[in-house]
Scaffold this motif. Structure first.
Motif, PDB file in Angstrom:
ATOM      1  N   GLU A  38      28.865 -24.570  -6.639  1.00  0.00           N
ATOM      2  CA  GLU A  38      28.486 -24.092  -5.312  1.00  0.00           C
ATOM      3  C   GLU A  38      27.187 -23.304  -5.281  1.00  0.00           C
ATOM      4  OE1 GLU A  38      31.687 -21.753  -3.812  1.00  0.00           O
ATOM      5  OE2 GLU A  38      33.130 -23.414  -3.787  1.00  0.00           O
ATOM      6  N   TRP A  39      26.825 -22.628  -6.366  1.00  0.00           N
ATOM      7  CA  TRP A  39      25.811 -21.581  -6.257  1.00  0.00           C
ATOM      8  C   TRP A  39      24.375 -22.084  -6.182  1.00  0.00           C
ATOM      9  CZ3 TRP A  39      25.481 -18.333 -11.435  1.00  0.00           C
ATOM     10  CH2 TRP A  39      25.206 -19.171 -12.509  1.00  0.00           C
ATOM     11  N   HIS A  40      24.123 -23.377  -6.291  1.00  0.00           N
ATOM     12  CA  HIS A  40      22.755 -23.884  -6.262  1.00  0.00           C
ATOM     13  C   HIS A  40      22.126 -23.872  -4.873  1.00  0.00           C
ATOM     14  CE1 HIS A  40      24.355 -25.508 -10.037  1.00  0.00           C
ATOM     15  NE2 HIS A  40      23.133 -25.317 -10.465  1.00  0.00           N
ATOM     16  N   ASP A  41      22.937 -23.756  -3.837  1.00  0.00           N
ATOM     17  CA  ASP A  41      22.363 -23.778  -2.491  1.00  0.00           C
ATOM     18  C   ASP A  41      23.039 -22.790  -1.542  1.00  0.00           C
ATOM     19  OD1 ASP A  41      24.795 -25.015  -2.203  1.00  0.00           O
ATOM     20  OD2 ASP A  41      24.015 -26.895  -1.396  1.00  0.00           O
ATOM     21  N   GLN A  42      23.709 -21.777  -2.101  1.00  0.00           N
ATOM     22  CA  GLN A  42      24.402 -20.805  -1.264  1.00  0.00           C
ATOM     23  C   GLN A  42      23.740 -19.435  -1.348  1.00  0.00           C
ATOM     24  OE1 GLN A  42      28.605 -20.662  -1.970  1.00  0.00           O
ATOM     25  NE2 GLN A  42      28.968 -22.684  -1.117  1.00  0.00           N
ATOM     26  N   ASN A  43      23.574 -18.823  -0.182  1.00  0.00           N
ATOM     27  CA  ASN A  43      23.043 -17.468  -0.109  1.00  0.00           C
ATOM     28  C   ASN A  43      24.165 -16.447  -0.249  1.00  0.00           C
ATOM     29  OD1 ASN A  43      21.296 -19.251   2.036  1.00  0.00           O
ATOM     30  ND2 ASN A  43      20.012 -17.793   0.959  1.00  0.00           N
ATOM     31  N   LEU A  44      23.802 -15.231  -0.600  1.00  0.00           N
ATOM     32  CA  LEU A  44      24.734 -14.112  -0.579  1.00  0.00           C
ATOM     33  C   LEU A  44      23.968 -12.850  -0.244  1.00  0.00           C
ATOM     34  CD1 LEU A  44      25.364 -12.863  -4.142  1.00  0.00           C
ATOM     35  CD2 LEU A  44      24.578 -15.193  -3.861  1.00  0.00           C
ATOM     36  N   TYR A  45      24.683 -11.730  -0.101  1.00  0.00           N
ATOM     37  CA  TYR A  45      24.068 -10.470   0.287  1.00  0.00           C
ATOM     38  C   TYR A  45      24.278  -9.409  -0.780  1.00  0.00           C
ATOM     39  CZ  TYR A  45      23.496 -12.101   5.124  1.00  0.00           C
ATOM     40  OH  TYR A  45      23.124 -12.786   6.246  1.00  0.00           O
ATOM     41  N   THR A  46      23.299  -8.506  -0.892  1.00  0.00           N
ATOM     42  CA  THR A  46      23.518  -7.295  -1.664  1.00  0.00           C
ATOM     43  C   THR A  46      24.576  -6.465  -0.951  1.00  0.00           C
ATOM     44  OG1 THR A  46      21.227  -7.324  -2.436  1.00  0.00           O
ATOM     45  CG2 THR A  46      22.421  -5.242  -2.625  1.00  0.00           C
ATOM     46  N   LEU A 178      19.200 -10.217   1.463  1.00  0.00           N
ATOM     47  CA  LEU A 178      19.604 -11.613   1.320  1.00  0.00           C
ATOM     48  C   LEU A 178      19.161 -12.173  -0.021  1.00  0.00           C
ATOM     49  CD1 LEU A 178      20.820 -14.132   2.805  1.00  0.00           C
ATOM     50  CD2 LEU A 178      18.452 -14.674   3.463  1.00  0.00           C
ATOM     51  N   TRP A 179      20.110 -12.790  -0.741  1.00  0.00           N
ATOM     52  CA  TRP A 179      19.811 -13.492  -1.986  1.00  0.00           C
ATOM     53  C   TRP A 179      19.494 -14.944  -1.652  1.00  0.00           C
ATOM     54  CZ3 TRP A 179      22.705 -11.954  -7.005  1.00  0.00           C
ATOM     55  CH2 TRP A 179      23.001 -10.584  -7.001  1.00  0.00           C
ATOM     56  N   ARG A 180      18.342 -15.417  -2.087  1.00  0.00           N
ATOM     57  CA  ARG A 180      17.930 -16.803  -1.838  1.00  0.00           C
ATOM     58  C   ARG A 180      18.024 -17.582  -3.152  1.00  0.00           C
ATOM     59  NH1 ARG A 180      14.768 -16.522   3.046  1.00  0.00           N
ATOM     60  NH2 ARG A 180      14.443 -14.323   3.625  1.00  0.00           N
ATOM     61  N   PRO A 181      18.847 -18.613  -3.227  1.00  0.00           N
ATOM     62  CA  PRO A 181      19.017 -19.345  -4.488  1.00  0.00           C
ATOM     63  C   PRO A 181      17.774 -20.146  -4.850  1.00  0.00           C
ATOM     64  CG  PRO A 181      20.199 -20.449  -2.717  1.00  0.00           C
ATOM     65  CD  PRO A 181      19.682 -19.169  -2.136  1.00  0.00           C
ATOM     66  N   ILE A 182      17.407 -20.105  -6.117  1.00  0.00           N
ATOM     67  CA  ILE A 182      16.297 -20.898  -6.651  1.00  0.00           C
ATOM     68  C   ILE A 182      16.771 -21.546  -7.947  1.00  0.00           C
ATOM     69  CG2 ILE A 182      13.873 -20.933  -7.331  1.00  0.00           C
ATOM     70  CD1 ILE A 182      13.488 -18.259  -5.990  1.00  0.00           C
ATOM     71  N   THR A 183      16.669 -22.837  -8.064  1.00  0.00           N
ATOM     72  CA  THR A 183      17.167 -23.538  -9.246  1.00  0.00           C
ATOM     73  C   THR A 183      16.222 -23.365 -10.428  1.00  0.00           C
ATOM     74  OG1 THR A 183      16.036 -25.598  -8.678  1.00  0.00           O
ATOM     75  CG2 THR A 183      18.274 -25.274  -7.787  1.00  0.00           C
ATOM     76  N   PRO A 184      16.723 -23.498 -11.644  1.00  0.00           N
ATOM     77  CA  PRO A 184      15.846 -23.476 -12.819  1.00  0.00           C
ATOM     78  C   PRO A 184      14.759 -24.542 -12.746  1.00  0.00           C
ATOM     79  CG  PRO A 184      18.123 -23.208 -13.490  1.00  0.00           C
ATOM     80  CD  PRO A 184      18.150 -23.538 -12.022  1.00  0.00           C
ATOM     81  N   GLN A 185      15.073 -25.702 -12.182  1.00  0.00           N
ATOM     82  CA  GLN A 185      14.073 -26.757 -12.054  1.00  0.00           C
ATOM     83  C   GLN A 185      12.886 -26.282 -11.225  1.00  0.00           C
ATOM     84  OE1 GLN A 185      15.378 -30.315 -10.062  1.00  0.00           O
ATOM     85  NE2 GLN A 185      13.568 -31.484 -10.643  1.00  0.00           N
ATOM     86  N   ALA A 186      13.163 -25.560 -10.138  1.00  0.00           N
ATOM     87  CA  ALA A 186      12.093 -25.085  -9.268  1.00  0.00           C
ATOM     88  C   ALA A 186      11.214 -24.045  -9.959  1.00  0.00           C
ATOM     89  CB  ALA A 186      12.682 -24.499  -7.986  1.00  0.00           C
TER      90      ALA A 186
END
Length: 234
Positions: A38-46, A178-186
């Motif tokens: 799930e975590w490759h494209d999901q945001n979360l909050y501090t 807001l946490w913005r997901p960034i993949t290792p590939q990116a």
């Protein structure tokens, strides 16, 4: 503060095993397999607005979004609650935390962060194996997807396990929660099959090491340059 209620809720979940003879707690946790799917494209909050959040607050925030056995155990241990199943390293000064949950199958989780001109970059690495059910080992599994750390190993009486090695990054812009997901590939410009590596996040310094654990792939150093990572062989 605002996050005290959240902390209390997570701690209650993590210590439920020790108090199960006396109390009953709600436990709506997820598996680590669900987390890495799930975590490759999901945001979360501090979890709370702090002038200078530390690594424990970042871990609390992550555990609130992904309440797995290991994330909840790390939070409880980091807050001083005895948790015999997890071994933790908490280094607030260097912005690093690591936990190892030892059951029949061992799971480790690491988190660190780098300060950038426009905010914070957080890395989370999870490693190990996990028991799963038959539905996660069916023929519909997409082995060609970018994230292919769900290779199942069916072993008869030993049960079914799934490898959960994975690495993920999150960017928190200045003055945001807001946490913005960034993949290792990116960030690295290439993909890795993390099931072939021991992932070592930096407790000191800025470099991530990917140490090959199988024959074939090379080991790599990922060096942070302020915006992304350059990849060089170890």
């Amino acid at each position: 503060m605002k996050h005290f209620a959240t902390i209390a809720a997570i701690v209650l979940i993590t210590i439920c095993a020790a108090a199960q003879d006396q109390y009953k707690f709600a436990n709506h946790g997820i598996s680590c397999s669900q987390l890495v799917n799930e975590w490759h494209d999901q945001n979360l909050y501090t979890a709370a607005h702090e002038a200078k959040p530390d690594i424990v607050l970042y871990m609390l925030s992550f555990a609130q979004a992904y309440p797995t056995d290991i994330t909840n155990s790390i939070v409880a241990e980091a807050m001083g609650f005895e948790n015999l199943g997890v071994f933790t390293t908490v280094d607030k000064g260097n912005g690093y935390i690591r936990g190892e949950l030892q059951t029949e199958l061992t799971t480790t989780l690491q988190m660190c962060y780098w300060r950038c001109n426009d905010g914070i970059l957080i890395a989370v690495a999870i490693q190990g194996d996990e028991y799963t059910d038959d539905r996660e080992c069916d023929s519909d599994h997409d082995s060609d997807s970018e994230k292919d750390n769900g290779d199942c190993e069916c072993r008869g009486d030993d049960g079914i396990t799934v490898n959960i090695n994975d690495l993920m990054f999150f960017k928190i812009l200045s003055d945001e929660a807001l946490w913005r997901p960034i993949t290792p590939q990116a960030l690295c410009g290439r993909t890795f099959d993390f099931s072939n590596y021991e992932i070592v996040l930096p407790q000191e310094g800025k470099d991530i090491e990917l140490r090959a654990t199988t024959k074939g792939p090379a080991s790599y150093r990922l060096t942070f340059n302020g915006t992304a990572f350059t990849t060089t062989p170890l």
